[in-house]
Structures are given as structure tokens and as C-alpha cells.
Design a protein around this motif. Structure first.
Motif, PDB file in Angstrom:
ATOM      1  N   GLY A 105       0.823  -1.208   0.000  1.00  0.00           N
ATOM      2  CA  GLY A 105       0.000   0.000   0.000  1.00  0.00           C
ATOM      3  C   GLY A 105       0.856   1.256   0.000  1.00  0.00           C
ATOM      4  O   GLY A 105       0.578   2.212  -0.738  1.00  0.00           O
ATOM      5  N   ARG A 106       1.917   1.230   0.829  1.00  0.00           N
ATOM      6  CA  ARG A 106       2.811   2.387   0.857  1.00  0.00           C
ATOM      7  C   ARG A 106       3.543   2.540  -0.472  1.00  0.00           C
ATOM      8  O   ARG A 106       3.728   3.659  -0.976  1.00  0.00           O
ATOM      9  N   GLY A 107       3.961   1.385  -1.035  1.00  0.00           N
ATOM     10  CA  GLY A 107       4.648   1.434  -2.331  1.00  0.00           C
ATOM     11  C   GLY A 107       3.742   1.947  -3.427  1.00  0.00           C
ATOM     12  O   GLY A 107       4.170   2.738  -4.285  1.00  0.00           O
ATOM     13  N   SER A 108       2.478   1.506  -3.426  1.00  0.00           N
ATOM     14  CA  SER A 108       1.523   1.975  -4.434  1.00  0.00           C
ATOM     15  C   SER A 108       1.289   3.472  -4.301  1.00  0.00           C
ATOM     16  O   SER A 108       1.245   4.198  -5.299  1.00  0.00           O
ATOM     17  N   GLY A 109       1.141   3.922  -3.047  1.00  0.00           N
ATOM     18  CA  GLY A 109       0.956   5.359  -2.827  1.00  0.00           C
ATOM     19  C   GLY A 109       2.167   6.157  -3.272  1.00  0.00           C
ATOM     20  O   GLY A 109       2.036   7.220  -3.892  1.00  0.00           O
ATOM     21  N   ASP A 110       3.363   5.610  -2.978  1.00  0.00           N
ATOM     22  CA  ASP A 110       4.592   6.299  -3.389  1.00  0.00           C
ATOM     23  C   ASP A 110       4.710   6.329  -4.908  1.00  0.00           C
ATOM     24  O   ASP A 110       5.090   7.368  -5.489  1.00  0.00           O
ATOM     25  N   ALA A 111       4.390   5.193  -5.562  1.00  0.00           N
ATOM     26  CA  ALA A 111       4.464   5.144  -7.022  1.00  0.00           C
ATOM     27  C   ALA A 111       3.487   6.137  -7.651  1.00  0.00           C
ATOM     28  O   ALA A 111       3.817   6.819  -8.626  1.00  0.00           O
ATOM     29  N   GLN A 112       2.290   6.220  -7.082  1.00  0.00           N
ATOM     30  CA  GLN A 112       1.298   7.169  -7.619  1.00  0.00           C
ATOM     31  C   GLN A 112       1.746   8.599  -7.386  1.00  0.00           C
ATOM     32  O   GLN A 112       1.574   9.462  -8.271  1.00  0.00           O
ATOM     33  N   SER A 113       2.324   8.856  -6.214  1.00  0.00           N
ATOM     34  CA  SER A 113       2.830  10.209  -5.929  1.00  0.00           C
ATOM     35  C   SER A 113       3.949  10.583  -6.897  1.00  0.00           C
ATOM     36  O   SER A 113       4.001  11.713  -7.404  1.00  0.00           O
ATOM     37  N   ARG A 114       4.829   9.613  -7.139  1.00  0.00           N
ATOM     38  CA  ARG A 114       5.926   9.871  -8.084  1.00  0.00           C
ATOM     39  C   ARG A 114       5.385  10.106  -9.487  1.00  0.00           C
ATOM     40  O   ARG A 114       5.887  10.971 -10.217  1.00  0.00           O
ATOM     41  N   LEU A 115       4.355   9.317  -9.861  1.00  0.00           N
ATOM     42  CA  LEU A 115       3.758   9.498 -11.190  1.00  0.00           C
ATOM     43  C   LEU A 115       3.091  10.864 -11.299  1.00  0.00           C
ATOM     44  O   LEU A 115       3.248  11.572 -12.314  1.00  0.00           O
ATOM     45  N   ASP A 116       2.366  11.251 -10.258  1.00  0.00           N
ATOM     46  CA  ASP A 116       1.706  12.573 -10.264  1.00  0.00           C
ATOM     47  C   ASP A 116       2.756  13.682 -10.330  1.00  0.00           C
ATOM     48  O   ASP A 116       2.583  14.670 -11.078  1.00  0.00           O
ATOM     49  N   ALA A 117       3.839  13.503  -9.527  1.00  0.00           N
ATOM     50  CA  ALA A 117       4.901  14.511  -9.525  1.00  0.00           C
ATOM     51  C   ALA A 117       5.589  14.572 -10.882  1.00  0.00           C
ATOM     52  O   ALA A 117       5.910  15.666 -11.388  1.00  0.00           O
ATOM     53  N   GLU A 118       5.797  13.397 -11.482  1.00  0.00           N
ATOM     54  CA  GLU A 118       6.421  13.344 -12.801  1.00  0.00           C
ATOM     55  C   GLU A 118       5.559  14.052 -13.844  1.00  0.00           C
ATOM     56  O   GLU A 118       6.065  14.833 -14.666  1.00  0.00           O
ATOM     57  N   ASN A 130      -0.912  -6.050  -8.976  1.00  0.00           N
ATOM     58  CA  ASN A 130      -0.943  -7.514  -9.103  1.00  0.00           C
ATOM     59  C   ASN A 130      -0.481  -8.184  -7.810  1.00  0.00           C
ATOM     60  O   ASN A 130      -1.068  -9.178  -7.355  1.00  0.00           O
ATOM     61  N   GLU A 131       0.578  -7.619  -7.234  1.00  0.00           N
ATOM     62  CA  GLU A 131       1.067  -8.147  -5.961  1.00  0.00           C
ATOM     63  C   GLU A 131       0.009  -8.002  -4.875  1.00  0.00           C
ATOM     64  O   GLU A 131      -0.199  -8.908  -4.061  1.00  0.00           O
ATOM     65  N   LYS A 132      -0.689  -6.882  -4.884  1.00  0.00           N
ATOM     66  CA  LYS A 132      -1.743  -6.653  -3.901  1.00  0.00           C
ATOM     67  C   LYS A 132      -2.846  -7.693  -4.030  1.00  0.00           C
ATOM     68  O   LYS A 132      -3.317  -8.251  -3.030  1.00  0.00           O
ATOM     69  N   GLN A 133      -3.258  -7.952  -5.277  1.00  0.00           N
ATOM     70  CA  GLN A 133      -4.295  -8.955  -5.508  1.00  0.00           C
ATOM     71  C   GLN A 133      -3.841 -10.332  -5.019  1.00  0.00           C
ATOM     72  O   GLN A 133      -4.596 -11.065  -4.377  1.00  0.00           O
ATOM     73  N   THR A 134      -2.574 -10.668  -5.338  1.00  0.00           N
ATOM     74  CA  THR A 134      -2.033 -11.960  -4.903  1.00  0.00           C
ATOM     75  C   THR A 134      -1.998 -12.051  -3.389  1.00  0.00           C
ATOM     76  O   THR A 134      -2.373 -13.071  -2.802  1.00  0.00           O
ATOM     77  N   LEU A 135      -1.543 -10.962  -2.751  1.00  0.00           N
ATOM     78  CA  LEU A 135      -1.468 -10.941  -1.292  1.00  0.00           C
ATOM     79  C   LEU A 135      -2.860 -11.019  -0.671  1.00  0.00           C
ATOM     80  O   LEU A 135      -3.062 -11.701   0.341  1.00  0.00           O
ATOM     81  N   GLN A 136      -3.817 -10.328  -1.274  1.00  0.00           N
ATOM     82  CA  GLN A 136      -5.179 -10.345  -0.739  1.00  0.00           C
ATOM     83  C   GLN A 136      -5.782 -11.749  -0.831  1.00  0.00           C
ATOM     84  O   GLN A 136      -6.436 -12.213   0.101  1.00  0.00           O
TER      85      GLN A 136
END
Length: 363
Positions: free
Chosen positions: A133-146, A278-284
Motif C-alpha cells: 500500500g505504501r509502495g503503491s501510494g509512493d508510485a502514484q505520488s511519483r507518477l503525479d509529480a512526474e 498484481n502483488e496486492k491482488q495476490t497478497l489479498q
């Protein structure tokens, strides 16, 4: 006198008979049955009863004793068979209960180990899910910042290229007019000053994200524009136009590179986001499966607790039943043995008396 002698003879005979029978039955001591039989014989003889009839009576008693012994043997054999069958059933019940108990305890141990493993897995999956969840949020933040950074830089490039083309148009107009110091109008001079200031601002904006090779073009352009605000030298004009053309090319290349880098970065961040989803779905799925299994195990463990209690109780009760049955069998065996010895003693007593009667009949 003769009557007295007869009585004396009878008394003597009775005493003799009693003494002889007591001697024959001396080994049986004070056995109640022996005393009864002696009394029976002595009374019969005292009253002048028939010895043959007495013998028949004793034989009948012996036959009844033998029949009773055989009946007791048969009953004891039946009881023994039944008790053996009952004990075998109890033993089978005990063995099955102990086997069930062992199986239940083994299953309980196995499930407890699996439970501990699953609990650790659930913690690990939950921690991984949190990291995801933290990684997804960070990736989205980086994408938004980019995207935001790209939009700003791309706009800066557009503004810079537009300013260069405006300057290029202005300078080409001047060259087309054959401009000189005398020919400069106030508007043209103002335009040149404004263009110089625009280049200065653009230079400052692009310094954060423009190649150094293109930045080096700004300063001679600014200096050339500053010079042309006082006089227009054709050589300076041509040089500035050449520098502006080169700057436009450099800025377009920089903008293209920016766009290419942005595309790559977006692709990487998008791929990262997809991987994380995908990892989230697998983990869930893994977490849901583990939690469901945990519920199943806990339910079965609760059920096993009850089954183990029942099996323990069954083992204890069956062991007590076996002990009771064994004790009853021992008591029955002891009673049977005592009865058999007692009955044989009674038969021996009757045999001795029959022998005595036979002896008397033979005299």
C-alpha cells in the motif's frame, strides 16, 4: 430284665455305629454336611431302618450332588464364555477409544503446528500488504509529480521556443529592412529591449532543466540584443539570428528528450503500479485463503477438544468397566472353586457313608 438287655444292646450298637462313622469322616472335621449325614444314618440305624433303603437314599443324594456339580460346571462355563466375550468387547472398545484418542491428539498437534505457521504467514502477508500500500501510494505520488513536473517543463520549453521564434521574426524583419541606428524606431527599440528581458527570464527558468550546451547560447544572444538597442550592426544581427536558430534547435531537442524521458518514466512508474496492484491482488487472495484456513483449523481444534474429552472419558470408563468385570470374574471363579470343593467334599462324605453301609450289609 430281658427288655433292659435289649435296650443296652441297641445303645451299644448305636454308640458303636456312631464311633465307626466318626472315624471314617474324621478328616472332614466338623463339616456341617458330614454331621447331617451322620445324623441321618445313625437315626435310621437307631430306629431299625433298612440299610438297603438307606443306601439307596445315600446314592440318590450322591446322584443329586453330582448333577448339581455338573449344572454348576455348565453354568460356570457359560458364565466364563460370556465374561470372556464381554471382556473382549470391552478391550476392543478400549483399544478403539485409545486409537481414536491418539489420532485425535496427532491431528490436534498437526493442526496446532499448521495454525502457528499460518498465523506467521498472515502477519507476513499483512506486513507485505501494508508495504504494498505504501509502495503503491509512493508510485502514484511519483507518477503525479512526474506528470506535473513534465507539464511545467514542457510549457517552459514551449514558452522558450515561442520567444525564440518571436525574436527570430523581429530580427528577420530588421534585417529585411536593412536596419541601422538611424532607422530604429522607438517601438523597435522597445521590442528589442523586451525581447532581451524575455530571454533573460527564460534563461533563468530553463537553468533548472536545460542542457548546459543550450544555456551557453543565451548569454551572447542577450548581449547581442543589448547591443542592438543602441545600434544595429549587420554582423551582430546575423550572429544573433544564427544563435537564435541554434537555440531553437537545441530547445526542441531538449523538449523532445524531455518528452522521451517522461514517457519512459511514466512507463516505468505505470509498470511499477501494475506490478504492485498484481502483488496486492495476490497478497489479498493469499491472506483471504490463510484466514479462511485459520477459521477452519480453529473450528476443528475446538471440535477436537470436545472429541478428546469424550475419548478420554470413554477410555477411563472402559478401563473401570474392565477392572470391575475382571474383579467380578475373579470373585465368580473363587466362589465356583469353593463350591466345587465343597460339593466334592459332600460327595466324598456320601461315598464314605455308602462304603460303611456296604460294609454293614456284608457282615
Amino acid at each position: 430284665m430281658k427288655h433292659i438287655l435289649v435296650l443296652a444292646l441297641i445303645a451299644f450298637t448305636y454308640a458303636t455305629t456312631l464311633t465307626e462313622m466318626s472315624d471314617r469322616l474324621s478328616q472332614y472335621g466338623d463339616h456341617p454336611f458330614g454331621k447331617s449325614m451322620v445324623n441321618l444314618v445313625t437315626v435310621n440305624m437307631k430306629t431299625g431302618g433298612s440299610l438297603n433303603e438307606l443306601k439307596q437314599l445315600l446314592q440318590q443324594i450322591k446322584d443329586e450332588l453330582i448333577a448339581l456339580t455338573q449344572l454348576q460346571d455348565s453354568e460356570n462355563a457359560t458364565f466364563t464364555r460370556r465374561s470372556q466375550v464381554d471382556l473382549a468387547k470391552l478391550q476392543a472398545t478400549l483399544e478403539q477409544a485409545q486409537a481414536d484418542l491418539d489420532n485425535q491428539r496427532q491431528e490436534q498437534s498437526s493442526l496446532s503446528n499448521e495454525l502457528a505457521t499460518l498465523q506467521t504467514r498472515v502477519k507476513e502477508d499483512q506486513a507485505a500488504l501494508d508495504r504494498n500500500g505504501r509502495g503503491s501510494g509512493d508510485a502514484q505520488s511519483r507518477l503525479d509529480a512526474e506528470n506535473a513536473d513534465f507539464a511545467t517543463k514542457y510549457s517552459d520549453y514551449n514558452d522558450a521556443i515561442l520567444a525564440c521564434k518571436e525574436a527570430q521574426r523581429l530580427l528577420l524583419n530588421l534585417r529585411g529592412e536593412g536596419a541601422s541606428l538611424i532607422q530604429l524606431t522607438q517601438d523597435t527599440k522597445s521590442n528589442l529591449i523586451q525581447t532581451k528581458e524575455n530571454f533573460q527570464k527564460i534563461k533563468e527558468i530553463l537553468e533548472a532543466h536545460t542542457k548546459k550546451s543550450s544555456l551557453t547560447l543565451f548569454q551572447p544572444i542577450i548581449e547581442g540584443l543589448a547591443e542592438m538597442t543602441t545600434k544595429v550592426n549587420p554582423e551582430t544581427l546575423n550572429n544573433v539570428l544564427s544563435l537564435v536558430a541554434r537555440l531553437i534547435t537545441a530547445l526542441q531537442e531538449g523538449q523532445d528528450q524531455l518528452e522521451s524521458n517522461h514517457k519512459t518514466q511514466v512507463e516505468n512508474l505505470t509498470r511499477l503500479g501494475d506490478d504492485l496492484r498484481n502483488e496486492k491482488q495476490t497478497l489479498q487472495v493469499s491472506l483471504a485463503t490463510a484466514n479462511n484456513r485459520l477459521k477452519e483449523i480453529q473450528s476443528r481444534l475446538n471440535e477436537l477438544d470436545g472429541l478428546i474429552n469424550i475419548s478420554n472419558a470413554l477410555v477411563e470408563v472402559t478401563q473401570l468397566n474392565i477392572q470391575d468385570a475382571t474383579k467380578i470374574n475373579e470373585l465368580e471363579d473363587a466362589e465356583y472353586s469353593n463350591q466345587k470343593v465343597s460339593r466334592q467334599t459332600e460327595i466324598d462324605i456320601v461315598d464314605r457313608l455308602i462304603e460303611y453301609i456296604n460294609q454293614k450289609l456284608a457282615e
